[in-house]
Design an enzyme around this catalytic site. Structure first.
Site, PDB file in Angstrom:
ATOM      1  N   SER A  13       0.834  -1.212   0.000  1.00  0.00           N
ATOM      2  CA  SER A  13       0.000   0.000   0.000  1.00  0.00           C
ATOM      3  C   SER A  13       0.867   1.260   0.000  1.00  0.00           C
ATOM      4  CB  SER A  13      -0.988   0.003   1.165  1.00  0.00           C
ATOM      5  OG  SER A  13      -0.342   0.120   2.397  1.00  0.00           O
ATOM      6  N   ASN A  14       2.025   1.213   0.648  1.00  0.00           N
ATOM      7  CA  ASN A  14       2.934   2.369   0.588  1.00  0.00           C
ATOM      8  C   ASN A  14       3.499   2.540  -0.815  1.00  0.00           C
ATOM      9  OD1 ASN A  14       3.590   3.874   3.236  1.00  0.00           O
ATOM     10  ND2 ASN A  14       3.433   1.728   3.867  1.00  0.00           N
ATOM     11  N   ARG A  58      17.012 -14.858  -3.099  1.00  0.00           N
ATOM     12  CA  ARG A  58      18.118 -14.491  -2.227  1.00  0.00           C
ATOM     13  C   ARG A  58      19.451 -14.592  -2.978  1.00  0.00           C
ATOM     14  NH1 ARG A  58      17.772 -13.384   3.152  1.00  0.00           N
ATOM     15  NH2 ARG A  58      15.785 -14.191   3.849  1.00  0.00           N
ATOM     16  N   ASN A 100      14.401   3.791   3.819  1.00  0.00           N
ATOM     17  CA  ASN A 100      13.457   2.791   4.348  1.00  0.00           C
ATOM     18  C   ASN A 100      12.420   3.472   5.241  1.00  0.00           C
ATOM     19  OD1 ASN A 100      12.466   0.142   5.109  1.00  0.00           O
ATOM     20  ND2 ASN A 100      13.531   0.368   7.056  1.00  0.00           N
ATOM     21  N   HIS A 102      10.094   2.534   8.674  1.00  0.00           N
ATOM     22  CA  HIS A 102       9.920   1.550   9.740  1.00  0.00           C
ATOM     23  C   HIS A 102       8.694   1.951  10.563  1.00  0.00           C
ATOM     24  CE1 HIS A 102      11.186  -1.657  12.388  1.00  0.00           C
ATOM     25  NE2 HIS A 102      10.828  -0.878  13.379  1.00  0.00           N
ATOM     26  N   GLU A 172       2.222   6.909   7.559  1.00  0.00           N
ATOM     27  CA  GLU A 172       3.105   6.562   6.431  1.00  0.00           C
ATOM     28  C   GLU A 172       2.618   7.199   5.129  1.00  0.00           C
ATOM     29  OE1 GLU A 172       5.012   2.410   8.042  1.00  0.00           O
ATOM     30  OE2 GLU A 172       3.276   2.224   6.740  1.00  0.00           O
TER      31      GLU A 172
END
Ligand code: GAR
Length: 186
Positions: A13-14, A58, A100, A102, A172
């Site tokens: 959503s961000n 990874r 980032n 958080h 956010e």
């Protein structure tokens, strides 16, 4: 024009909010969304918004991802709900160009394993009076890079991890695109 890539592991959503906000800006362009999780909601959201996506493992995070970002001339990397530790190769390729978000007030409730709902559960269990968001530069350690911006919200007596998550998400959405844009334009 600054070219931006978003890394996300979850719902996205961000990421969606950033893509939509920057679509209206002349100088900021989200050109790629990358995820470690092929099932992540962020992939569908990016497709709907016509942003190309790429899923990586990874094994190819350390080398191929860096090469892809450089080939596509990405200037800035944004982590929006991304759960893996960023490898030194990527940090060295993008010094002070990785941001980032958080979902708590760092340095509290950060570090390995502290992401998403785990953070809100710990904050509620400890009966904290406040939580919030931290937007920060990324270095080799989880959640320890230089802090750019924090915003707080109060916990009610009956706060639950879900209700807190919703409050934090609102913060956010309100601040993350603006803070990214300000840093990029500095
Ligand atoms: C956001 O709350 C973000 O702060 C958090 O994951 C959520 C992703 O939501 N990030 C972390 O916990 C990183 N340690 P979204 O997928 O809906 O944007």
């Amino acid at each position: 024009m600054k070219r931006i890539a978003i890394l996300a592991s979850g719902s996205g959503s961000n990421a969606e909010n950033i893509i939509k906000t920057f679509a209206a800006e002349q100088d900021l362009d989200v050109i790629l969304v990358l995820s470690n999780n092929p099932e992540a909601g962020v992939i569908k959201r990016a497709h709907k918004l016509n942003v190309p996506t790429l899923v990586f493992s990874r094994r190819n995070f350390e080398k191929e991802v860096v090469e892809i970002l450089q080939e596509r001339k990405v200037d800035w990397v944004i982590l929006a709900g991304f759960l893996w530790l960023v490898p030194p190769t990527l940090i060295q390729a993008y010094p002070n160009r990785i941001i980032n978000i958080h979902p708590a007030l760092l340095p509290n409730y950060g570090g390995k394993g502290m992401w998403g709902h785990h953070v809100h559960e710990a904050v509620v269990a400890n009966k904290e009076s406040h939580s919030g968001i931290t937007i920060h530069y990324v270095n080799e350690k989880y959640d320890e890079g230089e802090i750019i911006f924090q915003a707080k919200c109060a916990l009610e007596e009956k706060e639950t991890p879900d209700s807190l998550a919703a409050k934090v998400h609102e913060l956010e959405y309100e601040h993350f695109p603006r803070v990214i844009a300000e840093e990029i334009r500095k």
